[in-house]
Design an enzyme around this catalytic site. Structure first.
Site, PDB file in Angstrom:
ATOM      1  N   GLY A   1      -1.695  -4.686   8.017  1.00 25.53           N
ATOM      2  CA  GLY A   1      -1.668  -3.220   8.292  1.00 25.53           C
ATOM      3  C   GLY A   1      -3.211  -2.894   9.118  1.00 25.53           C
TER       4      GLY A   1
ATOM      5  N   GLU B   1      -1.819 -14.644   3.567  1.00 28.10           N
ATOM      6  CA  GLU B   1      -0.460 -14.512   4.007  1.00 28.10           C
ATOM      7  C   GLU B   1      -0.481 -14.437   5.521  1.00 28.10           C
ATOM      8  OE1 GLU B   1       2.229 -11.854   1.529  1.00 28.10           O
ATOM      9  OE2 GLU B   1       2.098 -10.822   3.703  1.00 28.10           O
TER      10      GLU B   1
HETATM   11  N1  COA Z   1       1.463   9.415   1.305  1.00 27.02           N
HETATM   12  C1  COA Z   1       2.255   9.166   2.501  1.00 27.02           C
HETATM   13  N2  COA Z   1       2.003   8.764   3.314  1.00 27.02           N
HETATM   14  C2  COA Z   1       0.989   8.038   3.718  1.00 27.02           C
HETATM   15  C3  COA Z   1      -0.189   7.879   2.662  1.00 27.02           C
HETATM   16  C4  COA Z   1       0.361   8.602   1.502  1.00 27.02           C
HETATM   17  N3  COA Z   1      -0.495   8.829   0.314  1.00 27.02           N
HETATM   18  N4  COA Z   1      -1.025   7.222   2.831  1.00 27.02           N
HETATM   19  C5  COA Z   1      -0.822   6.787   4.352  1.00 27.02           C
HETATM   20  N5  COA Z   1       0.379   7.252   4.539  1.00 27.02           N
HETATM   21  C6  COA Z   1       1.052   6.990   5.895  1.00 27.02           C
HETATM   22  C7  COA Z   1       0.171   7.034   7.031  1.00 27.02           C
HETATM   23  O1  COA Z   1       0.163   8.328   7.331  1.00 27.02           O
HETATM   24  C8  COA Z   1       0.678   6.314   8.047  1.00 27.02           C
HETATM   25  O2  COA Z   1       1.992   6.996   8.603  1.00 27.02           O
HETATM   26  P1  COA Z   1       2.403   6.951   9.998  1.00 27.02           P
HETATM   27  O3  COA Z   1       2.909   5.555  10.329  1.00 27.02           O
HETATM   28  O4  COA Z   1       3.381   7.802  10.115  1.00 27.02           O
HETATM   29  O5  COA Z   1       1.210   7.367  10.957  1.00 27.02           O
HETATM   30  C9  COA Z   1       1.271   5.207   7.030  1.00 27.02           C
HETATM   31  O6  COA Z   1       1.304   5.459   5.836  1.00 27.02           O
HETATM   32  C10 COA Z   1       0.606   3.801   7.440  1.00 27.02           C
HETATM   33  O7  COA Z   1      -0.766   4.045   7.137  1.00 27.02           O
HETATM   34  P2  COA Z   1      -2.005   3.561   7.493  1.00 27.02           P
HETATM   35  O8  COA Z   1      -3.257   4.587   7.228  1.00 27.02           O
HETATM   36  O9  COA Z   1      -1.838   3.460   9.278  1.00 27.02           O
HETATM   37  O10 COA Z   1      -2.480   2.179   6.766  1.00 27.02           O
HETATM   38  P3  COA Z   1      -1.859   0.501   7.144  1.00 27.02           P
HETATM   39  O11 COA Z   1      -1.431   0.227   8.570  1.00 27.02           O
HETATM   40  O12 COA Z   1      -2.876  -0.101   6.599  1.00 27.02           O
HETATM   41  O13 COA Z   1      -0.417   0.566   6.290  1.00 27.02           O
HETATM   42  C11 COA Z   1       0.700   0.409   4.041  1.00 27.02           C
HETATM   43  C12 COA Z   1      -0.719   0.807   4.740  1.00 27.02           C
HETATM   44  C13 COA Z   1       0.645   0.553   2.635  1.00 27.02           C
HETATM   45  C14 COA Z   1       2.149   0.988   4.755  1.00 27.02           C
HETATM   46  C15 COA Z   1       0.692  -1.138   4.433  1.00 27.02           C
HETATM   47  O14 COA Z   1      -0.423  -2.203   4.262  1.00 27.02           O
HETATM   48  C16 COA Z   1       1.890  -1.741   3.652  1.00 27.02           C
HETATM   49  O15 COA Z   1       3.294  -1.677   4.066  1.00 27.02           O
HETATM   50  N6  COA Z   1       1.497  -2.305   2.460  1.00 27.02           N
HETATM   51  C17 COA Z   1       2.626  -2.943   1.609  1.00 27.02           C
HETATM   52  C18 COA Z   1       2.948  -4.439   1.689  1.00 27.02           C
HETATM   53  C19 COA Z   1       1.817  -5.262   1.816  1.00 27.02           C
HETATM   54  O16 COA Z   1       0.574  -4.962   1.161  1.00 27.02           O
HETATM   55  N7  COA Z   1       1.593  -6.426   2.158  1.00 27.02           N
HETATM   56  C20 COA Z   1       0.456  -7.265   2.159  1.00 27.02           C
HETATM   57  C21 COA Z   1       0.304  -8.416   1.288  1.00 27.02           C
HETATM   58  S1  COA Z   1      -0.391  -9.833   1.860  1.00 27.02           S
END
Ligand code: COA
Length: 508
Positions: free
Chosen positions: A270, A293
């Site tokens: 992300g 990863e």
């Molecule tokens: N509640 C609801 N939604 C939230 C939020 C919260 N507290 N915090 C962020 N979001 C939403 C953002 O608004 C964004 O929404 P959009 O796509 O509609 O714009 C979305 O979550 C993604 O957030 P962003 O700030 O762009 O972060 P990111 O691209 O870094 O993704 C995760 C964050 C958590 C979704 C992503 O890292 C993930 O899927 N993690 C789980 C898996 C993982 O960690 N794998 C790695 C292991 S190697």
């Protein structure tokens, strides 16, 4: 097609159109496909299968499968398969809005699984057997071995255990990728030997997936590129998060806990994790290594900046400009890269042995350090836990990063109690938002809460969180809560569209 792409000549007459190969997959089958975070997925067969499902359903015939992959797929394949109602069950990770919708509507049964575990379940028949494996390859060796492309994921075990294998040879994937992969399959439990990876650089397996060539039922030739990564560039908040983390790591070095080489780094998927990794470019740290990863743009930026010596991962997922820059020069990077099966890149034994610094992203975390990485509002799946649990539980330092607010401030990412728990307080050492960093190590819950309130919560929500904690503490308990109020912020977000208390909304 160049002959060196299929060196075992007896396999050359198995080349067929994608539609013919897709016809090997029938209703109710369990299918394992290559693909990990939009890299190295089989492309033509799933597309043909989605088209077949549309046609079959129009005729009133059933065609639904269980689809297991490494992680998320590119080229809108999860979307196409979800919209064709082809998927009855999906394992272990996805990140597609259309599939997410089908999952949250209850149409697709999504099994959100630690990425290191899927193949262990297959080997012990808790899952499977795999009817057909569909694997993208650079080519096939003279012994029939499959050379993967930009990801390894679960492809090796899928191919080894499947009854039939379809190979997609992708001519746009550079032949020079050969030699990048290290395919090691752990021995059977309970007499398993230690996995001999002792540094990120350790090569312990084969450069191809060994399969019985008789199982290769069809070969499809494709020319479709991997999708570009959809991460956004760093912004002021992610730069601030990186700054706090760099200051913390410098202090750890000053205390003599690490040297300037730090420990091998893991960075989650992300936008935020990628941006945080960019923080190492301007840092005093050097001779870094990654045992991770997904290798995103930041890995190659760190190579080019002379900061990173070596990177081990399970896939390479790049933005379009980075892909255009890296792939033609892949031989320049090859001696500093390894792609492994995801059960090895994410293996608890190795993560603990190497003492990783794991940096993953939270959607929200709470006063005591519990982390929700997957469920919006406690119920709706975002992507999945991915490898974050594999790393968080076993890392030397388990770091979670997030912006302190989401949706323009309507949501606080720091809450009284998380609405879903992926990583318990026991697996979380350091929390970072753009506001600051909370070091939770060796702190009791009441101490943790004070550090989180002082360092991580957005000013809009600080008084409300502090007020909740003080009232909870007055009630007592090792981990104080007002149980009937603990999820009130989430209830308000659902009913009123914001977590902000009414009196604060005017100020916001
Ligand atoms: N509640 C609801 N939604 C939230 C939020 C919260 N507290 N915090 C962020 N979001 C939403 C953002 O608004 C964004 O929404 P959009 O796509 O509609 O714009 C979305 O979550 C993604 O957030 P962003 O700030 O762009 O972060 P990111 O691209 O870094 O993704 C995760 C964050 C958590 C979704 C992503 O890292 C993930 O899927 N993690 C789980 C898996 C993982 O960690 N794998 C790695 C292991 S190697």
């Amino acid at each position: 097609m160049p002959e060196n792409r299929i060196r075992l000549s007896s396999l050359r007459d198995r080349i067929v159109p994608a539609e013919e190969a897709a016809a090997l997959i029938g209703d109710g089958m369990i299918v394992g496909m290559s693909g990990f975070t939009r890299a190295g997925e089989a492309k033509a067969v799933p597309m043909a299968l989605a088209a077949r499902a549309n046609a079959a359903h129009a005729r009133g015939e059933p065609l639904r499968i269980t689809l297991i992959t490494g992680a998320s797929l590119g080229n809108d394949l999860d979307k196409q398969m979800a919209e064709a109602h082809l998927l009855s069950r999906r394992i272990p990770f996805q990140s597609d809005p259309a599939l997410r919708k089908a999952i949250n509507a209850g149409e697709v049964m999504f099994v959100d699984q630690h990425l290191s575990e899927t193949v262990e379940h297959l080997r012990t028949n808790q899952l499977g057997p795999i009817d057909v494996a569909v694997i993208e390859a650079v080519g096939i060796t003279a012994s029939g071995g499959i050379i993967p492309t930009t990801s390894v994921g679960n492809s090796a075990t899928f191919a080894i255990l499947a009854k039939k294998v379809i190979v997609e040879i992708n001519l746009t994937q550079p032949a020079e990728l050969e030699g990048l992969h290290d395919i090691y399959i752990p021995t059977r439990r309970p007499f398993r030997e230690p996995i001999p990876v002792v540094t990120p650089e350790s090569r312990v397996g084969l450069p191809f997936i060994p399969v019985d060539p008789e199982k290769i039922a069809a070969i499809v030739v494709t020319r479709k590129l991997d999708s570009a990564s959809n991460v956004l560039p760093p912004d002021p908040e992610t730069a601030a998060i990186a700054g706090h983390l760099m200051a913390f790591l410098k202090h750890e070095v000053k205390l003599g806990r690490m040297t300037n080489r730090l420990q091998p780094l893991q960075a989650g998927i992300g936008t935020i994790a990628n941006a945080v990794m960019h923080g190492f470019i301007e840092s005093p740290f050097s001779d870094l290594t990654m045992y991770s990863e997904v290798l995103q743009d930041s890995t190659f930026d760190l190579f080019d900046a002379g900061k990173l010596n070596f990177a081990s991962g399970s896939s390479i997922t790049l933005s379009k400009p980075k892909y255009d820059q890296v792939m033609p020069r892949i031989t320049d990077y090859k001696s500093r890269l390894i792609l492994r099966p995801q059960e090895i890149s994410n293996h608890p034994e190795i993560i603990r042995r190497l003492g990783l610094i794991g940096i993953n992203t939270a959607l929200e975390f709470d006063l005591y350090g519990n982390v929700n990485s997957t469920h919006v509002g406690g119920t709706h799946m975002m992507n999945g836990i991915g490898g974050s649990g594999d790393f968080a539980r076993n890392a030397y330092l388990s770091v979670f990063v997030t912006k302190s607010i989401a949706k323009g401030g309507a949501l606080s990412s720091v809450v009284p109690m998380v609405s879903h728990v992926d990583h318990t307080e026991h697996d979380v050492d350091i929390l970072v938002t753009e506001v600051g960093l909370a070091d939770l190590r060796e702190l009791a819950p009441r101490e943790r809460a004070r550090v989180v309130i002082a360092n991580c919560v957005h000013p809009l929500y600080r008084d409300a969180l502090s007020d909740y904690f003080e009232r909870a503490t007055a009630r007592g308990g090792h981990t104080p809560h007002i149980i009937e109020e603990a999820l009130a912020w989430h209830v308000r977000a659902r009913e009123e569209g914001t977590m902000l208390p009414e009196m604060t909304r005017k100020i916001a």
